[in-house]
Every structure is written in structure tokens, then in C-alpha cells.
Motif scaffolding. Structure first.
Motif, PDB file in Angstrom:
ATOM      1  N   LEU A 151      -8.562   2.435   1.775  1.00  0.00           N
ATOM      2  CA  LEU A 151      -7.197   1.913   1.853  1.00  0.00           C
ATOM      3  C   LEU A 151      -6.517   2.332   3.149  1.00  0.00           C
ATOM      4  O   LEU A 151      -5.760   1.562   3.736  1.00  0.00           O
ATOM      5  N   TRP A 152      -6.804   3.537   3.616  1.00  0.00           N
ATOM      6  CA  TRP A 152      -6.240   3.994   4.887  1.00  0.00           C
ATOM      7  C   TRP A 152      -6.775   3.131   6.031  1.00  0.00           C
ATOM      8  O   TRP A 152      -6.034   2.753   6.925  1.00  0.00           O
ATOM      9  N   LEU A 176       0.824  -1.201   0.000  1.00  0.00           N
ATOM     10  CA  LEU A 176       0.000   0.000   0.000  1.00  0.00           C
ATOM     11  C   LEU A 176       0.866   1.262   0.000  1.00  0.00           C
ATOM     12  O   LEU A 176       0.610   2.203  -0.754  1.00  0.00           O
ATOM     13  N   ILE A 177       1.898   1.266   0.817  1.00  0.00           N
ATOM     14  CA  ILE A 177       2.788   2.430   0.885  1.00  0.00           C
ATOM     15  C   ILE A 177       3.541   2.593  -0.428  1.00  0.00           C
ATOM     16  O   ILE A 177       3.686   3.714  -0.941  1.00  0.00           O
ATOM     17  N   GLY A 209       1.970   5.801  -1.452  1.00  0.00           N
ATOM     18  CA  GLY A 209       2.843   6.736  -0.755  1.00  0.00           C
ATOM     19  C   GLY A 209       2.099   7.699   0.152  1.00  0.00           C
ATOM     20  O   GLY A 209       1.222   7.314   0.923  1.00  0.00           O
ATOM     21  N   ALA A 210       2.449   8.974   0.040  1.00  0.00           N
ATOM     22  CA  ALA A 210       1.891  10.007   0.914  1.00  0.00           C
ATOM     23  C   ALA A 210       0.397  10.224   0.693  1.00  0.00           C
ATOM     24  O   ALA A 210      -0.278  10.792   1.558  1.00  0.00           O
ATOM     25  N   ASP A 211      -0.146   9.779  -0.434  1.00  0.00           N
ATOM     26  CA  ASP A 211      -1.573   9.956  -0.715  1.00  0.00           C
ATOM     27  C   ASP A 211      -2.448   8.899  -0.052  1.00  0.00           C
ATOM     28  O   ASP A 211      -3.670   8.990  -0.101  1.00  0.00           O
ATOM     29  N   LEU A 212      -1.841   7.915   0.567  1.00  0.00           N
ATOM     30  CA  LEU A 212      -2.596   6.810   1.167  1.00  0.00           C
ATOM     31  C   LEU A 212      -3.642   7.309   2.156  1.00  0.00           C
ATOM     32  O   LEU A 212      -4.780   6.839   2.150  1.00  0.00           O
ATOM     33  N   ARG A 264      -2.094  -2.574  10.717  1.00  0.00           N
ATOM     34  CA  ARG A 264      -1.197  -2.096  11.767  1.00  0.00           C
ATOM     35  C   ARG A 264      -1.670  -2.569  13.138  1.00  0.00           C
ATOM     36  O   ARG A 264      -0.877  -3.029  13.967  1.00  0.00           O
ATOM     37  N   ASP A 265      -2.977  -2.477  13.371  1.00  0.00           N
ATOM     38  CA  ASP A 265      -3.536  -2.930  14.640  1.00  0.00           C
ATOM     39  C   ASP A 265      -3.376  -4.436  14.821  1.00  0.00           C
ATOM     40  O   ASP A 265      -3.097  -4.915  15.917  1.00  0.00           O
ATOM     41  N   LEU A 266      -3.557  -5.192  13.747  1.00  0.00           N
ATOM     42  CA  LEU A 266      -3.370  -6.642  13.790  1.00  0.00           C
ATOM     43  C   LEU A 266      -1.929  -6.987  14.136  1.00  0.00           C
ATOM     44  O   LEU A 266      -1.674  -7.859  14.970  1.00  0.00           O
TER      45      LEU A 266
END
Length: 58
Positions: free
Chosen positions: A31-32, A17-18, A22-25, A39-41
């Protein structure tokens, strides 16, 4: 799935995804949200694995 595989899959997904957005994520809500769930997982599985290691060591 094992803990290591869950963490690896979530980490890989976030890396992709990154790389793609990138910065538009953060401007893409779906997608965010997926990035944040991954990240939580990762955090939850890491904490569970650490607790399990602590139990085994005790």
C-alpha cells in the motif's frame, strides 16, 4: 484518461489510503508503494500539464 482525471483518480486513491490506514500506511509495503506511485503520477502529470500550458502561451 485526461490529465485532470488521472490526477483526480490518484488523489482520491491516496486520500482513501490515508483515511483507512493513517499513520500505519508506511508499515504496509504494498500500500505504501501504491501511495508513492500515485504521488509520483500526480507530480509527473502536473509537470507535463504545466509544460503544455507554457508551450501554448508562447
Amino acid at each position: 484518461m485526461t490529465t485532470n482525471r488521472l490526477i483526480a483518480a490518484a488523489t482520491q486513491d491516496n486520500s482513501e489510503l490515508i483515511r483507512k490506514f493513517g499513520a500505519d500506511l508506511h508499515t504496509m509495503p504494498a500500500l505504501w508503494g501504491r501511495y508513492q506511485r500515485n504521488r509520483d503520477l500526480i507530480t509527473a502529470e502536473t509537470v507535463k500539464a504545466a509544460a503544455k500550458r507554457k508551450e501554448i502561451a508562447a
